[in-house]
Write a protein that holds these residues in place. Structure first.
Motif, PDB file in Angstrom:
ATOM      1  N   GLY A 159      -2.212  25.147 -18.764  1.00 13.88           N
ATOM      2  CA  GLY A 159      -2.483  25.736 -17.352  1.00 13.88           C
ATOM      3  C   GLY A 159      -2.728  24.559 -16.408  1.00 13.88           C
ATOM      4  N   VAL A 160      -3.021  24.923 -14.844  1.00 19.75           N
ATOM      5  CA  VAL A 160      -3.119  23.868 -14.029  1.00 19.75           C
ATOM      6  C   VAL A 160      -4.403  23.099 -14.394  1.00 19.75           C
ATOM      7  N   PHE A 161      -5.400  23.696 -14.473  1.00 23.23           N
ATOM      8  CA  PHE A 161      -6.536  23.005 -14.539  1.00 23.23           C
ATOM      9  C   PHE A 161      -6.724  22.234 -15.725  1.00 23.23           C
ATOM     10  N   GLU A 162      -6.205  22.781 -16.840  1.00 24.63           N
ATOM     11  CA  GLU A 162      -6.167  21.999 -18.169  1.00 24.63           C
ATOM     12  C   GLU A 162      -5.339  20.594 -18.043  1.00 24.63           C
ATOM     13  N   ALA A 163      -4.258  20.731 -17.353  1.00 26.03           N
ATOM     14  CA  ALA A 163      -3.314  19.676 -16.985  1.00 26.03           C
ATOM     15  C   ALA A 163      -3.951  18.759 -16.255  1.00 26.03           C
ATOM     16  N   ALA A 164      -4.645  19.077 -15.239  1.00 29.78           N
ATOM     17  CA  ALA A 164      -5.390  18.176 -14.107  1.00 29.78           C
ATOM     18  C   ALA A 164      -6.195  17.218 -14.980  1.00 29.78           C
ATOM     19  N   LYS A 165      -7.066  17.980 -15.925  1.00 31.82           N
ATOM     20  CA  LYS A 165      -8.234  17.198 -16.514  1.00 31.82           C
ATOM     21  C   LYS A 165      -7.614  16.085 -17.389  1.00 31.82           C
ATOM     22  N   ASP A 166      -6.540  16.662 -18.011  1.00 29.81           N
ATOM     23  CA  ASP A 166      -5.687  15.779 -19.104  1.00 29.81           C
ATOM     24  C   ASP A 166      -4.887  14.711 -18.635  1.00 29.81           C
ATOM     25  N   ILE A 167      -4.533  14.637 -17.576  1.00 32.05           N
ATOM     26  CA  ILE A 167      -3.824  13.508 -16.819  1.00 32.05           C
ATOM     27  C   ILE A 167      -4.802  12.220 -16.643  1.00 32.05           C
ATOM     28  N   GLU A 168      -4.119  11.142 -17.286  1.00 32.88           N
ATOM     29  CA  GLU A 168      -4.950   9.816 -17.164  1.00 32.88           C
ATOM     30  C   GLU A 168      -4.890   9.363 -15.684  1.00 32.88           C
ATOM     31  N   LEU A 169      -5.925   9.009 -15.150  1.00 33.62           N
ATOM     32  CA  LEU A 169      -6.162   8.373 -13.859  1.00 33.62           C
ATOM     33  C   LEU A 169      -6.677   7.087 -13.721  1.00 33.62           C
ATOM     34  N   THR A 170      -6.505   6.511 -15.065  1.00 33.86           N
ATOM     35  CA  THR A 170      -7.401   5.001 -15.128  1.00 33.86           C
ATOM     36  C   THR A 170      -6.677   4.198 -14.004  1.00 33.86           C
ATOM     37  N   ASP A 171      -5.458   4.016 -13.684  1.00 34.98           N
ATOM     38  CA  ASP A 171      -4.703   3.280 -12.715  1.00 34.98           C
ATOM     39  C   ASP A 171      -5.321   3.409 -11.318  1.00 34.98           C
TER      40      ASP A 171
ATOM     41  N   GLY B  66       0.621  -1.131   0.055  1.00 38.89           N
ATOM     42  CA  GLY B  66       0.005  -0.037  -0.082  1.00 38.89           C
ATOM     43  C   GLY B  66       0.958   1.312  -0.089  1.00 38.89           C
ATOM     44  N   VAL B  67       2.034   1.264   0.775  1.00 37.74           N
ATOM     45  CA  VAL B  67       2.821   2.293   0.661  1.00 37.74           C
ATOM     46  C   VAL B  67       3.602   2.664  -0.499  1.00 37.74           C
ATOM     47  N   ARG B  68       3.836   1.564  -1.254  1.00 41.44           N
ATOM     48  CA  ARG B  68       4.510   1.652  -2.626  1.00 41.44           C
ATOM     49  C   ARG B  68       3.500   2.254  -3.633  1.00 41.44           C
ATOM     50  N   ARG B  69       2.184   1.713  -3.358  1.00 47.27           N
ATOM     51  CA  ARG B  69       1.052   2.265  -4.461  1.00 47.27           C
ATOM     52  C   ARG B  69       1.048   3.926  -4.268  1.00 47.27           C
ATOM     53  N   VAL B  70       1.285   4.270  -3.025  1.00 50.02           N
ATOM     54  CA  VAL B  70       1.059   5.979  -2.891  1.00 50.02           C
ATOM     55  C   VAL B  70       2.268   6.486  -3.436  1.00 50.02           C
ATOM     56  N   ARG B  71       3.435   5.990  -3.097  1.00 48.48           N
ATOM     57  CA  ARG B  71       4.900   6.349  -3.754  1.00 48.48           C
ATOM     58  C   ARG B  71       4.581   6.459  -5.327  1.00 48.48           C
ATOM     59  N   GLU B  72       4.230   5.362  -5.846  1.00 48.74           N
ATOM     60  CA  GLU B  72       4.118   5.300  -7.318  1.00 48.74           C
ATOM     61  C   GLU B  72       3.155   6.252  -7.937  1.00 48.74           C
ATOM     62  N   TYR B  73       2.286   6.656  -7.255  1.00 44.64           N
ATOM     63  CA  TYR B  73       1.002   7.785  -7.703  1.00 44.64           C
ATOM     64  C   TYR B  73       1.680   9.191  -7.470  1.00 44.64           C
ATOM     65  N   LEU B  74       2.224   9.384  -6.372  1.00 45.29           N
ATOM     66  CA  LEU B  74       3.013  10.609  -6.524  1.00 45.29           C
ATOM     67  C   LEU B  74       3.876  10.772  -7.524  1.00 45.29           C
ATOM     68  N   SER B  75       5.058   9.765  -7.865  1.00 40.43           N
ATOM     69  CA  SER B  75       6.002   9.855  -8.931  1.00 40.43           C
ATOM     70  C   SER B  75       5.138   9.854 -10.140  1.00 40.43           C
ATOM     71  N   TYR B  76       4.053   9.338 -10.504  1.00 30.80           N
ATOM     72  CA  TYR B  76       3.206   9.221 -11.698  1.00 30.80           C
ATOM     73  C   TYR B  76       2.805  10.778 -11.938  1.00 30.80           C
ATOM     74  N   VAL B  77       2.148  11.408 -10.928  1.00 33.31           N
ATOM     75  CA  VAL B  77       1.558  12.748 -11.097  1.00 33.31           C
ATOM     76  C   VAL B  77       2.670  13.656 -11.261  1.00 33.31           C
ATOM     77  N   HIS B  78       3.816  13.462 -10.504  1.00 32.23           N
ATOM     78  CA  HIS B  78       4.863  14.589 -10.789  1.00 32.23           C
ATOM     79  C   HIS B  78       5.183  14.550 -12.178  1.00 32.23           C
ATOM     80  N   ASP B  79       5.765  13.383 -12.801  1.00 27.36           N
ATOM     81  CA  ASP B  79       6.180  13.356 -14.034  1.00 27.36           C
ATOM     82  C   ASP B  79       5.062  13.803 -15.301  1.00 27.36           C
ATOM     83  N   GLN B  80       3.765  13.227 -14.845  1.00 23.35           N
ATOM     84  CA  GLN B  80       2.816  13.833 -15.902  1.00 23.35           C
ATOM     85  C   GLN B  80       2.681  15.305 -15.709  1.00 23.35           C
ATOM     86  N   ALA B  81       2.771  15.986 -14.674  1.00 21.50           N
ATOM     87  CA  ALA B  81       2.476  17.393 -14.416  1.00 21.50           C
ATOM     88  C   ALA B  81       3.865  18.133 -14.986  1.00 21.50           C
TER      89      ALA B  81
END
Length: 344
Positions: free
Chosen positions: A282-294, A258-273
């Motif tokens: 822009g911030v809102f456009e980027a947030a809507k554009d990031i794929e969160l399927t996983d 579970g800890v690893r999944r949180v870490r992977e999420y943070l790394s993924y969002v960092h790289d996508q952002a």
């Protein structure tokens, strides 16, 4: 172990107090006992909930009848606004965490709740007030009006009136060793990350760690402060610990996966952002554009807006936010629960 409300025994005097469903404001707390000594890890969002928790703990563990020490893992109100019910104890937080507690006092939250409810009762007039406020540059009021349905939905079950902000009586930097009876307890500062002064509470001999909001299990983490690299490092630190029981700030008890999944999420969002920041989104456009399927099964996906905003501030070197209120308006828009600030 089932994810049910109440006290879960972790073994040898360590307990977790869980509050399903773990979403906005529904945090976990902890109790560590040895002999007649006790330490409480965090209080809850209001005095009613904190009183219920303390009664449950006192029924289960005689040492909890008089709490000796309280550790607030960070400054968010859902982890410290019940402090007035244990004010006779020594209350400990990191120095930065204690300083941050005064930035958003419970009186402010009570006022925001009142304004949000008032604008909803005003109907079209309240909606128009938000539009006028936006045109006049009164952005804070406009944001409150826009966020009102969302704020009431996520915080409406809590009672903020009458809460007194009781601050820590002892602070520390980096690390602090305590004794609860003969039990060794290590406080480790891992912030700034989720907030300015996050702390985890490690009970080495019992192989237990209380993680505060470094861990959201089953819900999207929210990066109010950052840098995200600190949060990732905190997860890595927990993963390296010799522990069997891991208590998150929100959600069910977890393990190192579970800890690893949180870490992977943070790394993924960092790289996508970063990719979208470099592309000029822009911030809102980027947030809507990031794929969160996983992470589709995780709750509170609207927090991605705040996470991207925090990362953009990190990338650009911008200063801290002046207010969190506009963040709630942006999250309301993302979740499709905003009150459009335009006249009908």
């Amino acid at each position: 172990m089932a994810y049910e409300k109440g006290l879960s025994e972790l073994g040898d005097g360590c307990y977790a107090y869980l509050q399903p469903d773990g979403s906005w404001g529904w945090n976990n707390a902890g109790l560590i006992c040895d002999g007649e000594a006790s330490l409480l890890v965090d209080t809850l969002f209001d005095t009613r909930l904190t009183a219920q928790m303390l009664a449950t703990m006192r029924d289960a563990a005689p040492a909890a009848k008089s709490i000796d020490t309280v550790v607030n893992t960070h400054a968010n109100g859902d982890h410290c606004w019940g402090n007035q019910l244990v004010r006779e104890a020594e209350i400990i937080a990191s120095r930065r965490g204690a300083a941050e507690m005064s930035e958003i006092p419970p009186t402010l939250m009570a006022k925001l709740d009142k304004v949000a409810r008032l604008t909803m009762r005003m109907g079209a007039l309240g909606k128009g007030l938000g539009w006028v406020a936006g045109k006049l540059g009164v952005e804070l009021l406009a944001s409150i009006v826009e966020a009102a349905p969302f704020v009431i939905e996520v915080f409406g079950d809590f009672h903020f009136e009458g809460i007194e902000l009781v601050l820590p009586t002892r602070t520390f930097d980096d690390a602090l060793s305590l004794k609860v009876g003969d039990k060794r307890v290590e406080l480790i500062e891992v912030g700034p990350a989720h907030t300015k002064g996050d702390v985890i509470v490690h009970v080495p001999d019992d192989r237990v760690v209380y993680c505060g909001d470094i861990l959201f299990i089953g819900g999207h983490p929210i990066v109010w402060e950052g840098p995200v690299s600190n949060w990732i490092a905190a997860c890595e630190r927990i993963e390296a610990m010799d522990v069997d029981a891991i208590v998150p700030g929100h959600g069910p008890l977890t393990d190192k996966a579970g800890v690893r999944r949180v870490r992977e999420y943070l790394s993924y969002v960092h790289d996508q952002a970063r990719q979208r920041y470099d592309a000029g989104m822009g911030v809102f456009e980027a947030a809507k554009d990031i794929e969160l399927t996983d992470y589709a099964a995780w709750g509170e996906s609207e927090r991605i807006v705040v996470n991207v905003d925090t990362l953009y501030r990190e990338f650009s070197g911008a200063g801290p936010r002046k207010s969190a209120v506009p963040c709630f308006a942006a999250m309301a828009r993302f979740a499709g629960k905003s009150r459009s600030a335009s006249p009908s």
